[in-house]
Design a protein around this motif. Structure first.
Motif, PDB file in Angstrom:
ATOM      1  N   SER A  41       0.846  -1.202   0.000  1.00 42.24           N
ATOM      2  CA  SER A  41       0.000   0.000   0.000  1.00 42.24           C
ATOM      3  C   SER A  41       0.876   1.244   0.000  1.00 42.24           C
ATOM      4  CB  SER A  41      -0.842   0.066   1.272  1.00 42.24           C
ATOM      5  OG  SER A  41      -1.838  -0.893   1.268  1.00 42.24           O
ATOM      6  N   ALA A  42       0.241   2.387  -0.154  1.00 43.80           N
ATOM      7  CA  ALA A  42       0.951   3.662  -0.061  1.00 43.80           C
ATOM      8  C   ALA A  42       1.365   3.897   1.393  1.00 43.80           C
ATOM      9  CB  ALA A  42       0.046   4.793  -0.538  1.00 43.80           C
ATOM     10  N   MET A  43       2.446   4.659   1.584  1.00 46.47           N
ATOM     11  CA  MET A  43       2.990   4.897   2.923  1.00 46.47           C
ATOM     12  C   MET A  43       2.003   5.658   3.798  1.00 46.47           C
ATOM     13  SD  MET A  43       6.807   6.079   1.738  1.00 46.47           S
ATOM     14  CE  MET A  43       7.459   6.413   3.374  1.00 46.47           C
ATOM     15  N   THR A  46      -0.722   8.508   2.994  1.00 43.09           N
ATOM     16  CA  THR A  46      -0.448   9.158   1.701  1.00 43.09           C
ATOM     17  C   THR A  46      -1.697   9.309   0.839  1.00 43.09           C
ATOM     18  OG1 THR A  46       1.785   8.262   1.679  1.00 43.09           O
ATOM     19  CG2 THR A  46       0.890   8.940  -0.445  1.00 43.09           C
ATOM     20  N   THR A  47      -2.516   8.258   0.753  1.00 44.95           N
ATOM     21  CA  THR A  47      -3.684   8.319  -0.135  1.00 44.95           C
ATOM     22  C   THR A  47      -4.632   9.432   0.313  1.00 44.95           C
ATOM     23  OG1 THR A  47      -3.438   5.951  -0.480  1.00 44.95           O
ATOM     24  CG2 THR A  47      -5.492   6.943  -1.232  1.00 44.95           C
ATOM     25  N   ASP A  48      -4.844   9.543   1.639  1.00 44.16           N
ATOM     26  CA  ASP A  48      -5.708  10.612   2.155  1.00 44.16           C
ATOM     27  C   ASP A  48      -5.106  11.978   1.849  1.00 44.16           C
ATOM     28  OD1 ASP A  48      -7.926   9.304   3.555  1.00 44.16           O
ATOM     29  OD2 ASP A  48      -6.346   8.398   4.746  1.00 44.16           O
ATOM     30  N   GLY A  73       0.892   6.869  -5.081  1.00 42.81           N
ATOM     31  CA  GLY A  73       1.258   6.565  -3.692  1.00 42.81           C
ATOM     32  C   GLY A  73       1.879   5.187  -3.572  1.00 42.81           C
ATOM     33  N   GLU A  74       1.294   4.216  -4.216  1.00 44.17           N
ATOM     34  CA  GLU A  74       1.782   2.835  -4.135  1.00 44.17           C
ATOM     35  C   GLU A  74       3.079   2.648  -4.926  1.00 44.17           C
ATOM     36  OE1 GLU A  74      -1.335   3.472  -3.549  1.00 44.17           O
ATOM     37  OE2 GLU A  74      -1.953   2.030  -2.044  1.00 44.17           O
ATOM     38  N   ARG A  75       3.302   3.511  -5.926  1.00 45.16           N
ATOM     39  CA  ARG A  75       4.549   3.398  -6.695  1.00 45.16           C
ATOM     40  C   ARG A  75       5.731   3.849  -5.860  1.00 45.16           C
ATOM     41  NH1 ARG A  75       3.546   4.870 -12.938  1.00 45.16           N
ATOM     42  NH2 ARG A  75       5.782   4.496 -12.919  1.00 45.16           N
ATOM     43  N   GLY A 135      -0.052  -1.985  -4.944  1.00 39.43           N
ATOM     44  CA  GLY A 135      -1.437  -2.390  -4.703  1.00 39.43           C
ATOM     45  C   GLY A 135      -2.429  -1.374  -5.237  1.00 39.43           C
ATOM     46  N   PHE A 136      -3.726  -1.742  -5.207  1.00 39.16           N
ATOM     47  CA  PHE A 136      -4.800  -0.748  -5.332  1.00 39.16           C
ATOM     48  C   PHE A 136      -5.012  -0.220  -6.745  1.00 39.16           C
ATOM     49  CE2 PHE A 136      -5.297   4.059  -4.494  1.00 39.16           C
ATOM     50  CZ  PHE A 136      -6.671   4.049  -4.235  1.00 39.16           C
ATOM     51  N   GLN A 137      -4.281  -0.783  -7.757  1.00 42.94           N
ATOM     52  CA  GLN A 137      -4.365  -0.182  -9.080  1.00 42.94           C
ATOM     53  C   GLN A 137      -4.361  -1.205 -10.199  1.00 42.94           C
ATOM     54  OE1 GLN A 137      -0.208   1.423 -10.160  1.00 42.94           O
ATOM     55  NE2 GLN A 137      -0.367   1.616  -7.932  1.00 42.94           N
ATOM     56  N   GLY A 150     -10.604   1.297  -5.435  1.00 45.14           N
ATOM     57  CA  GLY A 150     -11.418   1.701  -4.286  1.00 45.14           C
ATOM     58  C   GLY A 150     -10.591   1.641  -3.019  1.00 45.14           C
ATOM     59  N   ARG A 151     -10.955   2.475  -2.030  1.00 47.05           N
ATOM     60  CA  ARG A 151     -10.188   2.573  -0.800  1.00 47.05           C
ATOM     61  C   ARG A 151     -10.041   1.203  -0.122  1.00 47.05           C
ATOM     62  NH1 ARG A 151      -9.106   7.398   1.235  1.00 47.05           N
ATOM     63  NH2 ARG A 151      -7.316   6.190   1.943  1.00 47.05           N
ATOM     64  N   GLY A 152      -8.822   0.912   0.298  1.00 48.42           N
ATOM     65  CA  GLY A 152      -8.553  -0.392   0.911  1.00 48.42           C
ATOM     66  C   GLY A 152      -8.253  -1.472  -0.120  1.00 48.42           C
ATOM     67  N   GLY A 153      -8.148  -1.061  -1.395  1.00 49.69           N
ATOM     68  CA  GLY A 153      -8.077  -2.019  -2.506  1.00 49.69           C
ATOM     69  C   GLY A 153      -6.787  -2.813  -2.623  1.00 49.69           C
ATOM     70  N   SER A 154      -5.746  -2.467  -1.865  1.00 48.28           N
ATOM     71  CA  SER A 154      -4.523  -3.268  -1.939  1.00 48.28           C
ATOM     72  C   SER A 154      -4.763  -4.694  -1.463  1.00 48.28           C
ATOM     73  CB  SER A 154      -3.412  -2.641  -1.092  1.00 48.28           C
ATOM     74  OG  SER A 154      -3.034  -1.413  -1.640  1.00 48.28           O
ATOM     75  N   ASP A 155      -5.730  -4.859  -0.569  1.00 47.55           N
ATOM     76  CA  ASP A 155      -6.088  -6.213  -0.138  1.00 47.55           C
ATOM     77  C   ASP A 155      -6.527  -7.040  -1.354  1.00 47.55           C
ATOM     78  OD1 ASP A 155      -5.692  -5.385   2.470  1.00 47.55           O
ATOM     79  OD2 ASP A 155      -7.826  -5.198   2.958  1.00 47.55           O
ATOM     80  N   THR A 156      -7.321  -6.411  -2.232  1.00 46.15           N
ATOM     81  CA  THR A 156      -7.811  -7.126  -3.418  1.00 46.15           C
ATOM     82  C   THR A 156      -6.655  -7.466  -4.351  1.00 46.15           C
ATOM     83  OG1 THR A 156      -9.663  -5.600  -3.239  1.00 46.15           O
ATOM     84  CG2 THR A 156      -9.713  -7.144  -5.071  1.00 46.15           C
TER      85      THR A 156
END
Ligand code: ADP
Ligand code: ASP
Ligand code: MG
Length: 423
Positions: A41-43, A46-48, A73-75, A135-137, A150-156
């Motif tokens: 995930s982003a540090m 960061t996303t907020d 953020g995730e990069r 993640g998340f992308q 979507g928020r929290g999407g790194s889990d997916t």
């Protein structure tokens, strides 16, 4: 050789020190002889912060550009993590979502994964590298644009990688020791659960337990991926999310209630004075849907024969309320209702447990506990294994604590939260 997918959330990679700590943990897994694929995930927040920045520039950021911004953020974290691992003498290669073959639909901000083609990841693994994925992308083939899940999407991302690469386990590392009977930030006496059914976890996630993103749980359930939620701050065993947790050496009798979820992210809209005629609810919820409202709970009051009108209340995510209010107001005359009310000070509590199917008296006990604490219930909805109630936002934490105690879920010790801001 096992293939292990590990996901590290924002609080686990919040600063340089944390990134080095996580890198060490990944290297240990590699040293133990496993192939390792990491979703990161982003540090920290960061996303907020990126979202805040976008809204400082414009009140309504263009969805395509917002995804470009948020995916960065995730990069940052993927590259730093790969550097940290390299400095420890191990080969690591980072990949963006599109390089990793995360193909999604074109829905910016809430894209769904439609295909995973991890060709480059497989090649890197065959070269002996540790693979780090942002993640998340993802990437849409038609528009050729970057999307976010979507928020929290790194889990997916992690679960989708685990399914596509046929991983042995998908480990979700976070800032608590696993899945608890309630959010330990809200209910300090929450207890860690050793294993939970994916069915119960789905309901908890849908009811606001953000420890796992609901789509990730759905994806894992459909593809038979075993999830292990655990802390990145220690080596303790966490929580296993399984389709059939009763298998093996687990106790035969599961508790009636698995946990209590809380959610402060929804608002309530009440449409007042709706003519009590067939088709009116359909008209209202068509307007809501067209305005992009994802409706959760709905309550319609009985109308009195004298008035011939009724009130309809529903809840939806707070950020969707304004556009829905505008759309309803524009159609007020045609539908024929008398007013609209907006309330963003509500809290939602959900009691979840597969044992509710076969046990009576669960709702009575829930309502009694709330009443003993003088907490007013504004809305109620149920599913087979869940009861949800809406209360005032400022009584939600108290409600969660008393309900948790009433169902015998309290532990002896206070739960530990290792990091994060809970934002
Ligand atoms: P990450 O950044 O690792 O993705 P999140 O903040 O998304 O972490 O999720 C972890 C947080 O979820 C915990 O810090 C906790 O406050 C919250 N949470 C909510 N419900 C639960 C629960 N039932 N069990 C554990 N944590 C929960
Ligand atoms: N960074 C994204 C978010 O904060 C995705 C994630 O952390 O899972 O929502
Ligand atoms: Mg999360």
């Amino acid at each position: 050789m096992a293939l292990i997918v590990q996901k590290f959330g924002g609080s686990s990679v919040a600063d340089a020190e944390s990134i080095k700590r996580v890198a060490k943990r990944i290297v240990e897994t590699r040293k133990a002889g496993n192939e390792v694929v990491v979703a990161v995930s982003a540090m920290g927040d960061t996303t907020d912060e990126l979202l805040d920045l976008a809204h400082e520039v414009t009140p309504i950021p263009a969805p395509r550009e917002l995804d470009m911004l948020l995916s960065s953020g995730e990069r940052i974290s993927m590259a730093l993590l790969a550097m940290a691992i390299s400095s420890m003498g191990y080969v690591a290669r980072s990949f963006t979502g599109s390089q990793a073959g995360m193909i999604t639909d074109a829905q910016h901000g809430a894209a769904r994964i439609v295909d995973v083609t991890p060709v480059r990841l497989r090649e890197a693994l065959d070269d002996g590298a540790i693979v780090i994925v942002a993640g998340f992308q993802g990437f849409n083939r038609d528009t050729r644009d970057i999307t976010t899940l979507g928020r929290g999407g790194s889990d997916t991302t992690a679960v989708a990688l685990a399914a596509a690469l046929d991983a042995d386990v998908c480990e979700i590392y976070t800032d608590v020791d696993g899945i608890f009977t309630s959010d330990p930030r809200v209910v300090p006496k929450a207890k860690k659960i050793d294993r939970i059914s994916s069915e119960e976890m789905l309901e908890l996630a849908a009811s606001g337990a953000k420890v796992l993103y609901i789509r990730a749980v759905e994806y894992a359930r459909r593809h038979g991926v075993t999830l292990h939620v655990r802390s990145s701050f220690n080596n303790n065993e966490g929580t296993l999310v399984l389709n059939n947790p009763g298998e093996g050496d687990a106790p035969m009798e599961q508790p009636i209630v698995a946990g209590v979820a809380t959610d402060l992210s929804e608002a309530k809209i009440t449409v007042v004075g709706v003519p009590d005629l067939p088709g009116k609810a359909a008209e209202i919820f068509t307007i809501v849907a067209k305005a992009g409202g994802n409706v959760d709970m709905i309550v319609q009051n009985v109308s009195t024969a004298v008035s011939g009108v009724t009130d309809i209340s529903f809840t939806l995510p707070k950020p969707e309320a304004q556009q829905v209010l505008r759309a309803l107001a524009a159609e007020q005359e045609r539908v024929g209702f008398s007013a609209i009310q907006h309330d963003d000070q509500i809290g939602k509590l959900a009691l979840v447990g597969a044992g509710m199917r076969t046990n009576t008296g669960v709702s009575a006990k829930l309502f009694e506990a709330l009443s003993a604490a003088s907490i007013n219930i504004e809305m109620i909805s149920t599913s087979e294994i869940r009861i949800s109630v809406v209360t005032r936002a400022d009584t939600l934490a108290k409600a969660a604590n008393v309900v948790h105690a009433a169902f015998g879920l309290d532990g002896d010790d206070e739960a530990v939260v290792h990091g994060g801001t809970g934002r």
